[in-house]
Each structure stands twice: as C-alpha cells, then as structure tokens.
Design a protein around this motif. Structure first.
Motif, PDB file in Angstrom:
ATOM      1  N   GLY A 137       7.236 -38.506  -9.380  1.00 32.36           N
ATOM      2  CA  GLY A 137       6.227 -39.029  -8.808  1.00 32.36           C
ATOM      3  C   GLY A 137       6.381 -40.622  -8.998  1.00 32.36           C
ATOM      4  N   LEU A 138       5.874 -41.344  -7.784  1.00 31.68           N
ATOM      5  CA  LEU A 138       6.209 -42.750  -7.832  1.00 31.68           C
ATOM      6  C   LEU A 138       4.698 -43.313  -7.173  1.00 31.68           C
ATOM      7  CD1 LEU A 138       7.607 -45.461  -7.854  1.00 31.68           C
ATOM      8  CD2 LEU A 138       8.323 -45.022  -5.736  1.00 31.68           C
ATOM      9  N   ILE A 139       4.042 -43.922  -8.035  1.00 31.70           N
ATOM     10  CA  ILE A 139       2.787 -44.708  -7.743  1.00 31.70           C
ATOM     11  C   ILE A 139       3.100 -46.342  -7.611  1.00 31.70           C
ATOM     12  CG2 ILE A 139       0.409 -45.139  -8.163  1.00 31.70           C
ATOM     13  CD1 ILE A 139       0.865 -42.438 -10.099  1.00 31.70           C
ATOM     14  N   THR A 140       2.738 -47.220  -6.628  1.00 33.11           N
ATOM     15  CA  THR A 140       2.804 -48.532  -6.480  1.00 33.11           C
ATOM     16  C   THR A 140       1.823 -49.144  -6.256  1.00 33.11           C
ATOM     17  OG1 THR A 140       3.246 -48.218  -4.083  1.00 33.11           O
ATOM     18  CG2 THR A 140       5.317 -48.117  -5.601  1.00 33.11           C
ATOM     19  N   TYR A 141       1.682 -50.241  -6.897  1.00 34.26           N
ATOM     20  CA  TYR A 141       0.525 -51.273  -6.935  1.00 34.26           C
ATOM     21  C   TYR A 141       0.996 -52.623  -6.395  1.00 34.26           C
ATOM     22  CZ  TYR A 141      -3.157 -48.091  -8.429  1.00 34.26           C
ATOM     23  OH  TYR A 141      -4.293 -47.242  -8.652  1.00 34.26           O
ATOM     24  N   PRO A 142       0.358 -53.372  -5.790  1.00 36.23           N
ATOM     25  CA  PRO A 142       0.776 -54.720  -5.456  1.00 36.23           C
ATOM     26  C   PRO A 142       0.640 -55.813  -6.788  1.00 36.23           C
ATOM     27  CG  PRO A 142      -1.202 -54.484  -4.710  1.00 36.23           C
ATOM     28  CD  PRO A 142      -0.949 -53.152  -5.302  1.00 36.23           C
ATOM     29  N   ALA A 143       1.617 -56.737  -6.873  1.00 40.96           N
ATOM     30  CA  ALA A 143       1.839 -57.469  -8.105  1.00 40.96           C
ATOM     31  C   ALA A 143       0.159 -58.069  -8.489  1.00 40.96           C
ATOM     32  CB  ALA A 143       2.573 -58.612  -7.967  1.00 40.96           C
ATOM     33  N   SER A 144      -0.551 -58.180  -7.423  1.00 43.86           N
ATOM     34  CA  SER A 144      -2.064 -58.890  -7.672  1.00 43.86           C
ATOM     35  C   SER A 144      -2.836 -57.884  -8.381  1.00 43.86           C
ATOM     36  CB  SER A 144      -2.706 -58.986  -6.207  1.00 43.86           C
ATOM     37  OG  SER A 144      -2.813 -58.081  -5.501  1.00 43.86           O
ATOM     38  N   ALA A 145      -2.657 -56.635  -8.509  1.00 43.91           N
ATOM     39  CA  ALA A 145      -3.274 -55.456  -9.406  1.00 43.91           C
ATOM     40  C   ALA A 145      -3.296 -55.877 -10.758  1.00 43.91           C
ATOM     41  CB  ALA A 145      -2.571 -54.193  -9.054  1.00 43.91           C
ATOM     42  N   GLY A 146      -2.733 -56.858 -11.384  1.00 41.82           N
ATOM     43  CA  GLY A 146      -2.670 -57.314 -12.844  1.00 41.82           C
ATOM     44  C   GLY A 146      -1.156 -57.442 -13.261  1.00 41.82           C
ATOM     45  N   ASP A 147      -1.140 -58.118 -14.431  1.00 46.12           N
ATOM     46  CA  ASP A 147       0.130 -58.496 -15.106  1.00 46.12           C
ATOM     47  C   ASP A 147       0.690 -57.289 -15.566  1.00 46.12           C
ATOM     48  OD1 ASP A 147      -0.668 -57.896 -17.730  1.00 46.12           O
ATOM     49  OD2 ASP A 147      -1.823 -59.903 -17.884  1.00 46.12           O
ATOM     50  N   ALA A 148       2.062 -57.392 -15.707  1.00 46.26           N
ATOM     51  CA  ALA A 148       2.976 -56.288 -16.371  1.00 46.26           C
ATOM     52  C   ALA A 148       2.604 -55.545 -17.382  1.00 46.26           C
ATOM     53  CB  ALA A 148       4.371 -56.869 -16.554  1.00 46.26           C
ATOM     54  N   ASP A 149       1.850 -56.306 -18.428  1.00 46.79           N
ATOM     55  CA  ASP A 149       1.262 -55.732 -19.831  1.00 46.79           C
ATOM     56  C   ASP A 149      -0.101 -54.814 -19.446  1.00 46.79           C
ATOM     57  OD1 ASP A 149       3.353 -56.883 -21.239  1.00 46.79           O
ATOM     58  OD2 ASP A 149       2.155 -58.375 -21.874  1.00 46.79           O
ATOM     59  N   ALA A 150      -0.802 -55.382 -18.255  1.00 50.73           N
ATOM     60  CA  ALA A 150      -2.061 -54.706 -18.053  1.00 50.73           C
ATOM     61  C   ALA A 150      -1.756 -53.335 -17.416  1.00 50.73           C
ATOM     62  CB  ALA A 150      -2.922 -55.649 -17.342  1.00 50.73           C
ATOM     63  N   ILE A 151      -0.905 -53.460 -16.508  1.00 54.76           N
ATOM     64  CA  ILE A 151      -0.562 -52.179 -15.680  1.00 54.76           C
ATOM     65  C   ILE A 151       0.361 -51.204 -16.595  1.00 54.76           C
ATOM     66  CG2 ILE A 151       1.015 -51.330 -13.577  1.00 54.76           C
ATOM     67  CD1 ILE A 151      -1.344 -53.123 -12.875  1.00 54.76           C
ATOM     68  N   PHE A 152       0.951 -51.757 -17.345  1.00 53.44           N
ATOM     69  CA  PHE A 152       1.865 -50.806 -18.333  1.00 53.44           C
ATOM     70  C   PHE A 152       0.668 -50.099 -19.363  1.00 53.44           C
ATOM     71  CE2 PHE A 152       3.951 -49.746 -22.491  1.00 53.44           C
ATOM     72  CZ  PHE A 152       5.194 -49.234 -22.022  1.00 53.44           C
ATOM     73  N   GLU A 153      -0.127 -50.799 -19.837  1.00 52.89           N
ATOM     74  CA  GLU A 153      -1.283 -50.128 -20.671  1.00 52.89           C
ATOM     75  C   GLU A 153      -2.206 -48.956 -19.836  1.00 52.89           C
ATOM     76  OE1 GLU A 153      -4.941 -51.218 -23.481  1.00 52.89           O
ATOM     77  OE2 GLU A 153      -3.516 -52.759 -22.934  1.00 52.89           O
ATOM     78  N   ALA A 154      -2.502 -49.378 -18.707  1.00 52.48           N
ATOM     79  CA  ALA A 154      -3.158 -48.395 -17.832  1.00 52.48           C
ATOM     80  C   ALA A 154      -2.256 -47.356 -17.506  1.00 52.48           C
ATOM     81  CB  ALA A 154      -3.540 -49.212 -16.505  1.00 52.48           C
ATOM     82  N   ALA A 155      -1.106 -47.594 -17.344  1.00 53.27           N
ATOM     83  CA  ALA A 155      -0.318 -46.401 -16.902  1.00 53.27           C
ATOM     84  C   ALA A 155       0.035 -45.549 -18.053  1.00 53.27           C
ATOM     85  CB  ALA A 155       1.311 -47.008 -16.391  1.00 53.27           C
ATOM     86  N   LEU A 156       0.433 -46.120 -19.292  1.00 60.99           N
ATOM     87  CA  LEU A 156       0.409 -45.272 -20.524  1.00 60.99           C
ATOM     88  C   LEU A 156      -0.585 -44.397 -20.503  1.00 60.99           C
ATOM     89  CD1 LEU A 156       2.776 -44.822 -22.494  1.00 60.99           C
ATOM     90  CD2 LEU A 156       1.373 -46.708 -23.941  1.00 60.99           C
TER      91      LEU A 156
END
Length: 247
Positions: A137-156
């Motif tokens: 499965g692949l879910i994509t968000y634009p860069a404006s959704a947050g910085d890499a660390d925040a996205i990584f934490e949310a994804a985890l």
C-alpha cells in the motif's frame, strides 16, 4: 526521479498541466465508478471507494464530478470495466508494470504493446517482471503536510512499514492488507492524503543513463496518456542532473 513517481512529476516535466488534469480526472472518475459498483456506493462503508474519493478530492476534483461517478455505478449505465495488468521492459532493461481499467481488452493491449515497441521497450508475459516488485500500500502526502520527522512519527503510530520523504512529497508504505487502516489513522492526524492505493514497490532499482532516459520518459508519458491506463510503475532511477538535461 524514481520509477513510482506519480502524475504531478510528469505534469511538471512536460508543462502540460491542463491536459494532464483532464486526463487525471477521467482516470479518477473511472476508479470511483468501478469501486462503487464493486462494493457499496457509500465511501464510509466501502474502503476502496473511500480511497478513490479522497484521492479525487486531493486533486481538487469538483464534488459534482465525484457524485456523478458514483451515480453512474448506482444507475447501472456504466461500461463493464476490467482490471488488467501488463508487464514489460523499457530502455536500459527497466522493468515496467502497467495497470489498466478497460472496457475493451483488445484496444488496450494493442495501445500498450505499441507504446512499448515504439519507445525502446517490449511487452512481456504476465509475471515477467512483477516478481521483482513487492505488492504494497502507498499513501502520499505533499511536503507541506509536515516535516519528515513529524510524518515519520505519525506513520509509525498508524502502523506503516516505511516512509520516504523528499522536497515534493512524503511516501508512506504499508502492508497491502493494512492500507485502509493506516490511511484512516493518518487521515485523523494529517487530514486526507494526496493519494492512497495499492502499489508495486521495486525490490531493487536500475540507474538510467542519459542515453536511455529520454526514451524511457517518452514511454512512460505515452502509457500514462492512454485513457485506459490507471498507473505505471517501474524500477528505474533517473538522477536530477539527467532530468535537468532533459528539460
């Protein structure tokens, strides 16, 4: 530029945004109609339809267009679309998977085969290259959704397997059967995703040199321009330097 880059990358490269947007809306509408026909016409009760509707909203597709696509399935006046996968090789030995929704198998097969043969590739048999990819499965968000660390934490926290971020977007990979659950979890934290679908992730990638890159990009463009083709996946990597030379 990686082989699973989506529409906006192609749009940026070609500078034909209006044409691409019209084609994209057509493909999104087809997916919504098929999803609504295969399950319930309520996105809250139909995970595939929910993902399709969210993807359409993320691309600013008008609500009227979305509802018309759903109504088409409810009314029973839609064409009988068939999901077909084609596999082949592009310039430089690149492995390519093409996914289509078609109401005419012969037409689509001819168009895909012609695209490969005219652009330095060849169409193979079913299973010719898919063994070198993982179905995920692949879910994509634009860069404006947050910085890499925040996205990584949310994804985890949502149960994702892997995250890849660049200056344009965040790609969140999940197990195939966890896509809907992870997408819901991320939506609660980050809002609707730009895209969420089943994807083919290459196990290894092939670096494409300048001599093959232009022909490869033309092949990908030709395939994605076909109304029946929904997605094109590949195991290629093209460096920023080469992409700049291609313009």
């Amino acid at each position: 530029m990686a082989g699973h880059s989506k529409f906006k990358n192609i749009m940026h490269r070609k500078g034909a945004q209006d044409k691409k947007r019209s084609s994209m809306f057509s493909k999104l509408s087809r997916e919504i109609t098929v999803a609504a026909k295969m399950g319930m016409p309520d996105p809250d009760m139909n995970p595939r339809l929910r993902l399709a509707v969210n993807a359409a909203k993320a691309q600013s597709m008008p609500k009227d267009n979305i509802q018309r696509a759903i109504d088409k399935a409810i009314g029973g006046d839609m064409e009988n679309y068939e999901e077909i996968r084609y596999e082949g090789y592009g310039p430089g030995g690149v492995a390519i998977i093409v996914e289509a929704l078609t109401d005419n198998r012969n037409r689509t097969a001819t168009n895909v085969r012609t695209a490969f043969s005219k652009n330095g590739g060849n169409l193979g048999a079913s299973g010719a290259v898919s063994h070198g990819f993982d179905r995920m499965g692949l879910i994509t968000y634009p860069a404006s959704a947050g910085d890499a660390d925040a996205i990584f934490e949310a994804a985890l926290e949502a149960g994702a397997d892997d995250v890849s971020s660049n200056e344009d977007e965040h790609e969140i990979w999940t197990a195939m059967d966890a896509l809907h659950e992870v997408a819901r979890g991320l939506e609660a934290k980050l809002g609707p995703a730009e895209g969420a679908k089943l994807a083919w992730k290459p196990q290894t990638t092939v670096e494409v040199d300048e001599s093959n890159a232009a022909t490869l990009m033309k092949l990908v463009d030709t395939l994605e321009d076909d109304d029946d083709v929904q997605t094109v996946w590949g195991n290629y990597e093209v460096s920023d330097e080469v992409m700049e030379k291609l313009g």
